[in-house]
Design a protein around this motif. Structure first.
Motif, PDB file in Angstrom:
ATOM      1  N   GLU A 188       3.433 -14.248 -27.721  1.00 12.04           N
ATOM      2  CA  GLU A 188       4.110 -12.907 -28.033  1.00 12.04           C
ATOM      3  C   GLU A 188       3.515 -12.221 -28.997  1.00 12.04           C
ATOM      4  O   GLU A 188       2.803 -12.883 -29.885  1.00 12.04           O
ATOM      5  CB  GLU A 188       5.663 -13.220 -28.591  1.00 12.04           C
ATOM      6  CG  GLU A 188       6.630 -13.650 -27.501  1.00 12.04           C
ATOM      7  CD  GLU A 188       7.842 -14.154 -27.964  1.00 12.04           C
ATOM      8  OE1 GLU A 188       8.038 -13.740 -29.240  1.00 12.04           O
ATOM      9  OE2 GLU A 188       9.013 -14.693 -27.301  1.00 12.04           O
ATOM     10  N   THR A 189       3.455 -10.995 -28.843  1.00 12.58           N
ATOM     11  CA  THR A 189       2.858 -10.084 -29.902  1.00 12.58           C
ATOM     12  C   THR A 189       3.645  -9.912 -31.141  1.00 12.58           C
ATOM     13  O   THR A 189       4.579  -9.871 -31.007  1.00 12.58           O
ATOM     14  CB  THR A 189       2.526  -8.745 -29.365  1.00 12.58           C
ATOM     15  OG1 THR A 189       3.762  -8.164 -28.893  1.00 12.58           O
ATOM     16  CG2 THR A 189       1.371  -8.730 -28.063  1.00 12.58           C
ATOM     17  N   PRO A 190       2.943  -9.914 -32.354  1.00  8.22           N
ATOM     18  CA  PRO A 190       3.769  -9.988 -33.603  1.00  8.22           C
ATOM     19  C   PRO A 190       4.366  -8.549 -33.801  1.00  8.22           C
ATOM     20  O   PRO A 190       3.653  -7.316 -33.387  1.00  8.22           O
ATOM     21  CB  PRO A 190       2.665 -10.062 -34.602  1.00  8.22           C
ATOM     22  CG  PRO A 190       1.312  -9.865 -33.899  1.00  8.22           C
ATOM     23  CD  PRO A 190       1.622 -10.263 -32.538  1.00  8.22           C
ATOM     24  N   PRO A 191       5.388  -8.435 -34.407  1.00  9.01           N
ATOM     25  CA  PRO A 191       6.019  -7.013 -34.628  1.00  9.01           C
ATOM     26  C   PRO A 191       5.260  -6.270 -35.618  1.00  9.01           C
ATOM     27  O   PRO A 191       4.758  -6.882 -36.540  1.00  9.01           O
ATOM     28  CB  PRO A 191       7.539  -7.650 -35.509  1.00  9.01           C
ATOM     29  CG  PRO A 191       7.067  -8.979 -35.874  1.00  9.01           C
ATOM     30  CD  PRO A 191       6.036  -9.529 -35.054  1.00  9.01           C
ATOM     31  N   PRO A 192       5.496  -4.958 -35.033  1.00 11.49           N
ATOM     32  CA  PRO A 192       4.663  -4.048 -35.964  1.00 11.49           C
ATOM     33  C   PRO A 192       5.246  -3.951 -37.527  1.00 11.49           C
ATOM     34  O   PRO A 192       6.348  -3.963 -37.535  1.00 11.49           O
ATOM     35  CB  PRO A 192       4.493  -3.052 -35.209  1.00 11.49           C
ATOM     36  CG  PRO A 192       5.855  -3.008 -34.429  1.00 11.49           C
ATOM     37  CD  PRO A 192       5.938  -4.431 -34.386  1.00 11.49           C
ATOM     38  N   LEU A 203      13.144 -22.022 -37.851  1.00 10.39           N
ATOM     39  CA  LEU A 203      12.509 -22.244 -36.654  1.00 10.39           C
ATOM     40  C   LEU A 203      11.500 -21.272 -36.117  1.00 10.39           C
ATOM     41  O   LEU A 203      10.805 -21.305 -35.300  1.00 10.39           O
ATOM     42  CB  LEU A 203      13.461 -22.436 -35.647  1.00 10.39           C
ATOM     43  CG  LEU A 203      14.395 -23.819 -35.524  1.00 10.39           C
ATOM     44  CD1 LEU A 203      15.417 -23.920 -34.739  1.00 10.39           C
ATOM     45  CD2 LEU A 203      13.495 -25.163 -35.745  1.00 10.39           C
ATOM     46  N   GLN A 204      11.753 -19.890 -36.934  1.00  9.36           N
ATOM     47  CA  GLN A 204      10.723 -18.761 -36.331  1.00  9.36           C
ATOM     48  C   GLN A 204       9.408 -19.110 -36.732  1.00  9.36           C
ATOM     49  O   GLN A 204       8.280 -18.278 -36.320  1.00  9.36           O
ATOM     50  CB  GLN A 204      11.240 -17.527 -36.918  1.00  9.36           C
ATOM     51  CG  GLN A 204      12.625 -17.016 -36.391  1.00  9.36           C
ATOM     52  CD  GLN A 204      13.131 -15.722 -36.810  1.00  9.36           C
ATOM     53  OE1 GLN A 204      12.260 -14.970 -37.223  1.00  9.36           O
ATOM     54  NE2 GLN A 204      14.392 -15.616 -36.663  1.00  9.36           N
ATOM     55  N   GLU A 205       9.295 -19.841 -37.698  1.00 11.77           N
ATOM     56  CA  GLU A 205       8.138 -20.346 -38.304  1.00 11.77           C
ATOM     57  C   GLU A 205       7.167 -21.327 -37.450  1.00 11.77           C
ATOM     58  O   GLU A 205       6.052 -21.584 -37.776  1.00 11.77           O
ATOM     59  CB  GLU A 205       7.990 -20.602 -39.739  1.00 11.77           C
ATOM     60  CG  GLU A 205       8.578 -19.799 -40.621  1.00 11.77           C
ATOM     61  CD  GLU A 205       8.504 -20.080 -42.213  1.00 11.77           C
ATOM     62  OE1 GLU A 205       7.795 -20.886 -42.504  1.00 11.77           O
ATOM     63  OE2 GLU A 205       9.663 -19.697 -42.760  1.00 11.77           O
ATOM     64  N   GLU A 206       8.153 -21.926 -36.593  1.00 12.29           N
ATOM     65  CA  GLU A 206       7.343 -23.177 -35.908  1.00 12.29           C
ATOM     66  C   GLU A 206       7.191 -22.719 -34.626  1.00 12.29           C
ATOM     67  O   GLU A 206       8.300 -22.655 -33.586  1.00 12.29           O
ATOM     68  CB  GLU A 206       8.008 -24.189 -36.060  1.00 12.29           C
ATOM     69  CG  GLU A 206       8.159 -24.950 -37.423  1.00 12.29           C
ATOM     70  CD  GLU A 206       8.819 -26.127 -37.532  1.00 12.29           C
ATOM     71  OE1 GLU A 206       8.337 -27.172 -36.744  1.00 12.29           O
ATOM     72  OE2 GLU A 206       9.628 -26.654 -38.420  1.00 12.29           O
ATOM     73  N   GLU A 207       6.069 -22.074 -33.934  1.00 13.10           N
ATOM     74  CA  GLU A 207       5.838 -21.921 -32.631  1.00 13.10           C
ATOM     75  C   GLU A 207       6.173 -22.848 -31.518  1.00 13.10           C
ATOM     76  O   GLU A 207       6.560 -22.664 -30.818  1.00 13.10           O
ATOM     77  CB  GLU A 207       4.483 -21.118 -32.493  1.00 13.10           C
ATOM     78  CG  GLU A 207       4.291 -19.804 -33.385  1.00 13.10           C
ATOM     79  CD  GLU A 207       2.994 -19.166 -33.073  1.00 13.10           C
ATOM     80  OE1 GLU A 207       1.953 -20.007 -32.760  1.00 13.10           O
ATOM     81  OE2 GLU A 207       2.646 -18.077 -33.583  1.00 13.10           O
ATOM     82  N   SER A 208       5.586 -24.078 -31.991  1.00 11.97           N
ATOM     83  CA  SER A 208       5.680 -25.133 -31.112  1.00 11.97           C
ATOM     84  C   SER A 208       7.038 -25.401 -30.803  1.00 11.97           C
ATOM     85  O   SER A 208       7.564 -25.886 -29.766  1.00 11.97           O
ATOM     86  CB  SER A 208       4.867 -26.431 -31.437  1.00 11.97           C
ATOM     87  OG  SER A 208       5.212 -26.761 -32.829  1.00 11.97           O
ATOM     88  N   ALA A 209       7.931 -25.604 -32.020  1.00  8.71           N
ATOM     89  CA  ALA A 209       9.423 -25.742 -31.793  1.00  8.71           C
ATOM     90  C   ALA A 209      10.015 -24.850 -30.880  1.00  8.71           C
ATOM     91  O   ALA A 209      10.765 -24.996 -30.158  1.00  8.71           O
ATOM     92  CB  ALA A 209      10.029 -25.991 -33.354  1.00  8.71           C
ATOM     93  N   PRO A 238       8.038 -35.109 -36.938  1.00  8.14           N
ATOM     94  CA  PRO A 238       7.905 -33.739 -37.095  1.00  8.14           C
ATOM     95  C   PRO A 238       8.792 -33.054 -35.952  1.00  8.14           C
ATOM     96  O   PRO A 238       9.291 -33.596 -35.159  1.00  8.14           O
ATOM     97  CB  PRO A 238       6.465 -33.489 -36.613  1.00  8.14           C
ATOM     98  CG  PRO A 238       5.882 -34.860 -36.772  1.00  8.14           C
ATOM     99  CD  PRO A 238       6.784 -35.886 -36.459  1.00  8.14           C
ATOM    100  N   THR A 239       9.211 -31.833 -36.341  1.00  6.09           N
ATOM    101  CA  THR A 239      10.294 -31.087 -35.382  1.00  6.09           C
ATOM    102  C   THR A 239       9.841 -30.934 -34.134  1.00  6.09           C
ATOM    103  O   THR A 239      10.791 -31.443 -33.348  1.00  6.09           O
ATOM    104  CB  THR A 239      10.457 -29.489 -36.145  1.00  6.09           C
ATOM    105  OG1 THR A 239      10.815 -29.559 -37.371  1.00  6.09           O
ATOM    106  CG2 THR A 239      11.306 -28.737 -35.393  1.00  6.09           C
ATOM    107  N   GLU A 240       8.495 -30.922 -33.906  1.00  2.00           N
ATOM    108  CA  GLU A 240       8.293 -30.914 -32.448  1.00  2.00           C
ATOM    109  C   GLU A 240       8.500 -32.044 -31.755  1.00  2.00           C
ATOM    110  O   GLU A 240       8.926 -32.147 -30.768  1.00  2.00           O
ATOM    111  CB  GLU A 240       6.765 -30.335 -32.228  1.00  2.00           C
ATOM    112  CG  GLU A 240       6.326 -30.388 -30.737  1.00  2.00           C
ATOM    113  CD  GLU A 240       4.729 -29.814 -30.729  1.00  2.00           C
ATOM    114  OE1 GLU A 240       4.420 -29.527 -29.767  1.00  2.00           O
ATOM    115  OE2 GLU A 240       4.225 -29.844 -31.780  1.00  2.00           O
ATOM    116  N   ARG A 241       8.055 -33.315 -32.440  1.00  4.28           N
ATOM    117  CA  ARG A 241       8.345 -34.465 -31.749  1.00  4.28           C
ATOM    118  C   ARG A 241       9.827 -34.811 -31.702  1.00  4.28           C
ATOM    119  O   ARG A 241      10.385 -35.375 -30.745  1.00  4.28           O
ATOM    120  CB  ARG A 241       7.595 -35.594 -32.510  1.00  4.28           C
ATOM    121  CG  ARG A 241       6.304 -35.713 -32.254  1.00  4.28           C
ATOM    122  CD  ARG A 241       5.616 -37.042 -33.096  1.00  4.28           C
ATOM    123  NE  ARG A 241       5.907 -38.179 -32.757  1.00  4.28           N
ATOM    124  CZ  ARG A 241       6.071 -39.178 -33.315  1.00  4.28           C
ATOM    125  NH1 ARG A 241       5.277 -39.156 -34.448  1.00  4.28           N
ATOM    126  NH2 ARG A 241       6.495 -40.468 -32.972  1.00  4.28           N
TER     127      ARG A 241
END
Length: 470
Positions: A123-127, A75-81, A28-31
């Protein structure tokens, strides 16, 4: 690269491509990023001799830079990454003792991290996040005029879910939403009670497909249906499939004449396609008035917009993961569906055209459009039109083909030779090899080649990754 103190040199670019694009098949990307992190723990020389430490850091940086270049927005979809990359980036920036040796790489790394704009969990999500209408599910005229942008799993879209009586609800959903999430949204819209669910009337999500006539994207028609005003019961039977609650990203898996229906198990058998899917209307008069150059250039421009949204990773994920990789292949699936739409549009317009002379004129125009698409280096449109003209129903129009001028008969024979699959599409491959980018290739053939490579070679040999295959 992971070999401890005796670190190999930076791998060649082609091998680096293989490692970066196919790591998700094994790690997986994180590993994957944690492995990089362990090889770059920070501190003077990374705990090894000066030359060895510098060489190791440069090798790890090469992989990280290439990884960021390749994935960027994904990568923006993978917070852990995102968290691991930021931590690794900070460690690299702190390593001032070797800064002068790695200056070029660190400047590039800084630019890439800024470009990717990685998100961290706290981080807070963009409005006011933009919601994208998935262009196949509404009247297409507005969406055809918009610039195409790549779809990501986290994107929010509007979509329609139909009921057995053909009424519908419009829901707002993530592209990667599971069937369970979609049904929850539909239930909320319908104000479906928990009491009904408890009685066994729980909703299921079904795809209903038809081979009846319908309008497709950008005014194209799709499918070959029965006679005008035909009774739905006399039309081809609908293909129905119940979706499992865990399935994800089902919106992009719908075919040309497919729609999502929510119903109870008791009403499943009564589901029929929408009326516009099973009723044929007169042929499109616009195609007769349009100039071949205008139609061909529109097809090329529209398909280029779709093609440029596809990420290389989507090809790998489509072939290796199949059903499990839907969220990564949304843009590729949309282009494949568009190719199918054009094929059906060609056959439908010819068969709905009334009058022998008018039909022969339209056949001539479609061959002209194919020629201009080839000239534009849009091989996707070219192939789709030629395949559409080779449809068995079109081939049987003997009088129409006889009325075609000899010049166009010879031209179409050349097109058939070019698209001939003999000797593994040898003629097409030779023509494509002489073209200089930008061009739009016939994407299904790329997937065929990748599938052949994948299924014809083992991914692991004696427990080790088959790097040559990758």
């Amino acid at each position: 690269l992971w070999g401890g103190a005796h670190c190999p040199p930076v791998p060649p670019e082609s091998l680096l491509d293989d490692i970066v694009l196919t790591h998700s098949l094994f790690l997986p990307t994180e590993r994957f990023l944690q492995q990089l992190h362990q090889q770059y723990p920070g501190g003077h020389g990374g705990g090894h001799g000066g030359g060895s430490g510098l060489r190791r850091k440069r090798a790890v940086l090469a992989v990280l830079l290439h990884f960021l270049e390749t994935y960027k927005g994904l990568l923006q979809e993978e917070e852990s990454a995102g968290k691991v990359i930021k931590e690794l980036y900070l460690l690299i920036m702190k390593d001032t003792s070797l800064y002068h040796e790695l200056e070029d790489e660190i400047i590039k790394l800084h630019q890439l991290v800024e470009t990717v704009e990685l998100k961290v969990a706290d981080e807070t999500p963009p409005p006011n996040k933009q919601v994208k209408p998935l262009f196949r599910h509404f009247r297409r005229i507005d969406s055809c005029l918009q610039t195409r942008v790549a779809f990501r799993g986290s994107d929010e879209i509007f979509c329609r879910v139909y009921m057995p009586d053909h009424s519908y609800v419009t829901i707002r959903s993530r592209l990667s939403a599971s069937v369970q999430d979609i049904l929850a949204s539909v239930t909320e819209k319908l104000q479906y009670s928990e009491e009904q669910s408890a009685r066994g009337d729980a909703l299921i999500l079904v795809t209903v497909a038809s081979s009846g006539g319908a309008r497709g994207s950008g005014g194209l028609r799709a499918g070959l249906g029965g006679p005008p005003g035909a009774d739905p019961s006399l039309c081809p039977a609908a293909e129905k499939a119940v979706l499992q609650p865990s399935e994800e990203c089902v919106f992009t898996t719908l075919g040309i004449n497919s729609h999502l229906f929510a119903c109870t198990r008791d009403t499943f058998d009564s589901l029929v396609p929408l009326p516009e899917e099973i009723q044929v209307v007169p042929g499109d008069t616009e195609i007769h008035r349009a100039e071949p150059e205008d139609v061909a250039n529109h097809l090329t421009a529209f398909h280029w917009e779709l093609f440029r949204c596809i990420h290389e990773l989507e090809f790998v994920d489509y072939v290796f993961h199949g059903e499990r990789g839907r969220r990564e292949t949304a843009n590729l699936e949309l282009l494949l569906q568009r190719c199918s739409e054009v094929q059906h549009w060609v056959g439908t317009e010819l068969l709905l055209c009334e009058g022998l002379g008018k039909r022969a004129h339209l056949l001539k125009k479609l061959i002209k459009i194919a020629a201009i698409c080839k000239q534009n280096q849009d091989m996707l449109s070219f192939y789709a039109i030629v395949i559409g003209l080779n449809n068995a129903a079109v081939s049987r129009l003997r009088l129409t083909w006889e009325k075609l001028p000899g010049k166009f008969k010879n031209l179409f024979r050349k097109f058939e030779n070019l698209t001939d699959p003999c000797r593994n599409h040898k003629t097409y491959r030779e023509v494509l090899a002489k073209m200089k980018p930008p061009l739009i290739p016939f994407v299904p053939l790329i997937l065929k080649d990748l599938t052949f490579l994948h299924e014809g070679s083992k991914t692991l040999l004696d427990g080790l990754v088959n790097v040559e295959k990758l």
